[in-house]
Design a protein around this motif. Sequence first.
Motif, PDB file in Angstrom:
ATOM      1  N   ALA A 208      84.684 -24.079 127.950  1.00 37.82           N
ATOM      2  CA  ALA A 208      84.521 -22.871 126.961  1.00 37.82           C
ATOM      3  C   ALA A 208      83.376 -22.627 126.739  1.00 37.82           C
ATOM      4  CB  ALA A 208      84.552 -23.962 125.229  1.00 37.82           C
ATOM      5  N   TYR A 209      82.983 -21.248 127.124  1.00 38.02           N
ATOM      6  CA  TYR A 209      82.297 -20.894 126.700  1.00 38.02           C
ATOM      7  C   TYR A 209      81.446 -19.661 125.718  1.00 38.02           C
ATOM      8  CZ  TYR A 209      84.089 -18.066 130.312  1.00 38.02           C
ATOM      9  OH  TYR A 209      85.297 -17.043 130.205  1.00 38.02           O
ATOM     10  N   GLY A 210      80.223 -18.993 125.796  1.00 40.00           N
ATOM     11  CA  GLY A 210      80.917 -18.074 125.251  1.00 40.00           C
ATOM     12  C   GLY A 210      79.497 -16.733 126.134  1.00 40.00           C
ATOM     13  N   ALA A 211      79.422 -15.200 126.596  1.00 39.99           N
ATOM     14  CA  ALA A 211      78.629 -14.646 126.158  1.00 39.99           C
ATOM     15  C   ALA A 211      78.202 -13.240 125.396  1.00 39.99           C
ATOM     16  CB  ALA A 211      80.300 -14.022 127.802  1.00 39.99           C
ATOM     17  N   SER A 212      77.448 -13.918 125.403  1.00 39.53           N
ATOM     18  CA  SER A 212      77.101 -12.782 123.937  1.00 39.53           C
ATOM     19  C   SER A 212      77.154 -11.310 123.925  1.00 39.53           C
ATOM     20  CB  SER A 212      75.291 -12.630 122.988  1.00 39.53           C
ATOM     21  OG  SER A 212      74.556 -13.348 124.631  1.00 39.53           O
ATOM     22  N   ARG A 218      85.335 -17.627 124.925  1.00 38.79           N
ATOM     23  CA  ARG A 218      86.375 -17.894 126.012  1.00 38.79           C
ATOM     24  C   ARG A 218      86.232 -19.856 126.376  1.00 38.79           C
ATOM     25  NH1 ARG A 218      86.555 -12.679 129.658  1.00 38.79           N
ATOM     26  NH2 ARG A 218      87.189 -11.801 127.849  1.00 38.79           N
ATOM     27  N   TRP A 219      87.287 -19.968 126.593  1.00 33.91           N
ATOM     28  CA  TRP A 219      87.904 -21.046 127.451  1.00 33.91           C
ATOM     29  C   TRP A 219      88.742 -21.161 128.664  1.00 33.91           C
ATOM     30  CZ3 TRP A 219      92.235 -24.528 127.947  1.00 33.91           C
ATOM     31  CH2 TRP A 219      93.300 -24.197 127.470  1.00 33.91           C
ATOM     32  N   ARG A 220      88.975 -22.283 129.133  1.00 37.74           N
ATOM     33  CA  ARG A 220      89.275 -21.904 130.923  1.00 37.74           C
ATOM     34  C   ARG A 220      89.634 -23.323 131.010  1.00 37.74           C
ATOM     35  NH1 ARG A 220      88.825 -17.498 134.605  1.00 37.74           N
ATOM     36  NH2 ARG A 220      87.090 -15.860 133.133  1.00 37.74           N
ATOM     37  N   GLU A 221      91.019 -23.146 130.965  1.00 37.23           N
ATOM     38  CA  GLU A 221      91.508 -24.804 131.358  1.00 37.23           C
ATOM     39  C   GLU A 221      91.190 -24.912 133.095  1.00 37.23           C
ATOM     40  OE1 GLU A 221      95.869 -26.423 132.134  1.00 37.23           O
ATOM     41  OE2 GLU A 221      96.020 -24.343 131.594  1.00 37.23           O
ATOM     42  N   ASN A 222      91.185 -26.287 133.269  1.00 38.11           N
ATOM     43  CA  ASN A 222      91.060 -27.562 134.339  1.00 38.11           C
ATOM     44  C   ASN A 222      92.241 -27.468 134.799  1.00 38.11           C
ATOM     45  OD1 ASN A 222      90.635 -28.878 136.352  1.00 38.11           O
ATOM     46  ND2 ASN A 222      89.330 -30.762 135.198  1.00 38.11           N
ATOM     47  N   LEU A 223      92.889 -26.629 136.145  1.00 37.54           N
ATOM     48  CA  LEU A 223      94.363 -26.718 137.148  1.00 37.54           C
ATOM     49  C   LEU A 223      94.104 -28.406 136.996  1.00 37.54           C
ATOM     50  CD1 LEU A 223      94.627 -23.246 137.369  1.00 37.54           C
ATOM     51  CD2 LEU A 223      95.205 -24.227 136.266  1.00 37.54           C
ATOM     52  N   ASN A 232      90.937 -17.464 128.300  1.00 37.95           N
ATOM     53  CA  ASN A 232      91.548 -17.201 127.036  1.00 37.95           C
ATOM     54  C   ASN A 232      90.863 -17.794 125.719  1.00 37.95           C
ATOM     55  OD1 ASN A 232      94.140 -19.115 127.535  1.00 37.95           O
ATOM     56  ND2 ASN A 232      92.824 -20.288 128.514  1.00 37.95           N
ATOM     57  N   GLN A 233      90.899 -15.658 125.237  1.00 39.20           N
ATOM     58  CA  GLN A 233      89.900 -16.075 124.164  1.00 39.20           C
ATOM     59  C   GLN A 233      90.406 -16.778 123.133  1.00 39.20           C
ATOM     60  OE1 GLN A 233      87.353 -13.613 124.463  1.00 39.20           O
ATOM     61  NE2 GLN A 233      86.717 -13.353 122.573  1.00 39.20           N
ATOM     62  N   PHE A 234      88.912 -17.344 122.527  1.00 45.20           N
ATOM     63  CA  PHE A 234      88.617 -17.590 120.564  1.00 45.20           C
ATOM     64  C   PHE A 234      89.787 -17.183 120.569  1.00 45.20           C
ATOM     65  CE2 PHE A 234      87.070 -21.245 123.180  1.00 45.20           C
ATOM     66  CZ  PHE A 234      87.921 -21.785 122.575  1.00 45.20           C
ATOM     67  N   PRO A 235      90.784 -17.212 118.996  1.00 47.44           N
ATOM     68  CA  PRO A 235      90.924 -15.793 118.161  1.00 47.44           C
ATOM     69  C   PRO A 235      89.792 -15.390 117.423  1.00 47.44           C
ATOM     70  CG  PRO A 235      92.197 -17.362 117.122  1.00 47.44           C
ATOM     71  CD  PRO A 235      91.033 -17.702 118.207  1.00 47.44           C
ATOM     72  N   GLY A 236      90.169 -13.874 116.200  1.00 43.64           N
ATOM     73  CA  GLY A 236      89.282 -13.092 115.077  1.00 43.64           C
ATOM     74  C   GLY A 236      87.556 -12.393 116.419  1.00 43.64           C
ATOM     75  N   VAL A 237      86.967 -12.157 115.324  1.00 47.00           N
ATOM     76  CA  VAL A 237      85.770 -11.238 115.944  1.00 47.00           C
ATOM     77  C   VAL A 237      84.423 -12.368 115.630  1.00 47.00           C
ATOM     78  CG1 VAL A 237      83.975  -9.927 115.652  1.00 47.00           C
ATOM     79  CG2 VAL A 237      86.889  -8.977 114.996  1.00 47.00           C
ATOM     80  N   PHE A 238      83.910 -12.624 117.339  1.00 47.43           N
ATOM     81  CA  PHE A 238      82.920 -13.855 116.763  1.00 47.43           C
ATOM     82  C   PHE A 238      81.812 -12.915 117.876  1.00 47.43           C
ATOM     83  CE2 PHE A 238      80.951 -17.927 117.047  1.00 47.43           C
ATOM     84  CZ  PHE A 238      81.082 -17.889 115.606  1.00 47.43           C
ATOM     85  N   SER A 239      80.420 -12.700 117.251  1.00 48.25           N
ATOM     86  CA  SER A 239      79.634 -11.669 117.566  1.00 48.25           C
ATOM     87  C   SER A 239      78.240 -12.611 118.329  1.00 48.25           C
ATOM     88  CB  SER A 239      79.016 -10.651 116.642  1.00 48.25           C
ATOM     89  OG  SER A 239      78.248 -10.029 117.197  1.00 48.25           O
ATOM     90  N   GLU A 240      79.060 -12.214 119.186  1.00 47.27           N
ATOM     91  CA  GLU A 240      77.040 -12.691 120.928  1.00 47.27           C
ATOM     92  C   GLU A 240      77.279 -14.639 119.894  1.00 47.27           C
ATOM     93  OE1 GLU A 240      73.450 -10.164 120.169  1.00 47.27           O
ATOM     94  OE2 GLU A 240      74.776  -9.330 118.820  1.00 47.27           O
ATOM     95  N   THR A 241      77.752 -15.208 120.437  1.00 45.94           N
ATOM     96  CA  THR A 241      77.991 -16.322 120.387  1.00 45.94           C
ATOM     97  C   THR A 241      77.089 -17.134 121.263  1.00 45.94           C
ATOM     98  OG1 THR A 241      80.546 -16.396 121.008  1.00 45.94           O
ATOM     99  CG2 THR A 241      79.342 -18.330 121.172  1.00 45.94           C
TER     100      THR A 241
END
Length: 304
Positions: A208-212, A218-223, A232-241
Amino acid sequence: MHWFARLTLMFAVGAAATTSLFAQPLFGDVVEISPRSWGSYYGFSAADLNGDDAPDIVGSEWGSGELTWYPNDGAGSFDGYEILADSAGYVFYLETGDFDGDDDVDVVASLRSFNGVYWFANDGAGNFSERKLVLDSVSSLQYIKVVDFDADDDLDLLVCDYELDMVALLLNDGTGDFSDTTMVATFEDGALCVDAGDLDGDGDLDVAYGASKADRFRWRENLGDGTFGPANQFPGVFSETIRIVVADIDQDGDEDVLAADYLGNIGWFENDSGGVFSEMIVVENEAKSTRGLAARDIDGDGDL
């Protein structure tokens, strides 16, 4: 019982050009660790650096050129300091861990002046080697997560670079060689924070990571084959994580995600055990510019 063995809060207090580093035990009188007149602390960590079973403090100051550690006498007093590296330049972030498998605690740091991530090998007594290259050609690497990502009993690194807009996984071969590098995400505008956990319940660690700059959280699955799935974007609006923590907040057996943004919001996203997350559940909305975030049982009642 040593007070440092209990839950401790460490924080930097600054005014103008003077900064002091303190520790505060549950939550009594403030104990000063360093009275040195520095500028801004950009990273510190607690770990037993000299092998005496007492957690010491290692820290960096923006622009001083020094990485410094403070020996704990075992009773929570920090008399004096040792220079770990006197030409580290601008240190963005640091962490600790046993990177070469010799059962002592080493230090890894992002050194902007040298455009890279480097680690310093400990001889077990608090004497450190010259810097060893982990990753070069980075510009503004703001965060390092130490984790055994591939479950091979050594410590790997997850890193993110704010200016290069990337999140990378650096696998350790057990000796401190991190040449096995995988890009987890690229073109993530202003990548600033990263953590790992089994978000989809399949037994391996996801990222899981944030790009401000782009309001991306977002998060990415380890295959499982050395690659990662789509974002995969986390739901809702989250500004500058700016900070995230993966933890089982509601103690239901799956990994939730706690996050802080630049505007002062701290909240968590509940996982339904399959990697589908709720809207943010607000914890705080007036914590602007949060630089540190953790989930711990502070009051000893069994929850985070």
